[in-house]
Design an enzyme around this catalytic site. Sequence first.
Site: not given
Length: 450
Positions: A10-14, A16-18, A125
């Site tokens: 459901v998510g991907d970022g700098t 890690g991924s979710v 943030d």
Amino acid sequence: MDRYKIIKEVGDGTFGSVWRAINKQTGEIVAIKKMKRKYYSWEECINLREVKSLRKMNHPNIIKLKEVVRENDILYFIFEYMECNLYQLIKDRGKLYSEAEVRNWCFQVFQALAYMHQRGYFHRDLKPENLLVTKELIKVADFGLARETCSQPPFTEYVSTRWYRAPEVLLQSSTYNSAVDMWAMGAIMAELFTLRPLFPGSSEADEIYKICSVIGSPNQNSWADGLQLASMIKYQFPQFTSVHLSALIPSASKDAVNLISSLCSWDPTKRPTAAEALQHPFFQTCFYIPPSLRSKVTAPRTPPTVGTRATLEQKSARRYPGTLPNSKPPSCISSAKMNASVGAGVQRKLNMDQQGANNDDKLLKSSAKNPRYRPPARNSPNSLYANKGARGLVSDTAEKFAQVNLNSGKSHNQPQAGPRPMKAPWLTGNDLVRSHLVPSGRSYSRKVVG
């Protein structure tokens, strides 16, 4: 991690991924954040900012970290699952939100911030991606950039997504504090009313330009410290007179416009604290029970539907100005899981050292006599639990090399005739970009960093 069945990413970022997953033993839906870097000891894990801050948070409007697992040197955070984030709702919204809906969400977020700030942390943030929503319930998430107010400056100047970044951070102040969260909330609140960002700058310089074009350029009376910050980096503010926010946010009431205006003040010391925001007339119809009364009255887990007015509301809100919400929801971590077997190469830490949190509660009781929060140093925001392709996270590495050059490629020596059209440049490197659709058909480029 065998206890969890992965459903989908459901998510991907700098960082890690979710993933959305289900606990095979209990059937509970959870969100699993898998960190990208390796962790070779528990000391590394428990000293992460996100773990250190969330282990001290126990509030119905702050996302719950249920479990931390280190398996084969890979670190996993198991969070409670929320249906979506606020950015998704804004992006997909076909009509404006009612003021009651905006009030209900903002009231919950300010309660979370008041709780967090009183405990000595600020987020740094805040943005729509970091506000998770399930029906009428909203929670603050992603504490990867959270800072303690007792931390020693200088702080990193490059934090938070640009559109919600406070001017003192844009001007590279090293001593900001929780007031940066309040600025972000002003921008988010305005966006909830209009479904479009209030300050959609395409660069740091353009961000300040956009701010000046809305609230007017700062002067010696409105923000003397800001003029000094600008002078230190040889930056000259473009000259604008302020525009009344009611013209930009026509659907907002007078009280709403007044609150947004105070939150988006140039001078951080002139912005209301979260506790003070809760006492603003905009929230007069919200049902708020001060902590001093909660031993006798059971507080609702979420604010009731906005519009319910009662005598107790006004009495409690007005008699206890500056009091901070600190409801006591049941523990978010199942103690039954303490007996789960720990296989070779697997380390599990449940309950997140609640004993430490209990000690914090004792300290809070001793400070309750002085309810008005006055943080000692200023700091700002970061992000995570967001959808795939969302703005994502700001890494510490990015913070180090992302220096703001406010006077490059642009001359501010003469007054600007008017705000220039924003151009959304293509980004390279680690910048993640996505298109933010707005009712007018214009596209805004949302960036993770920069």
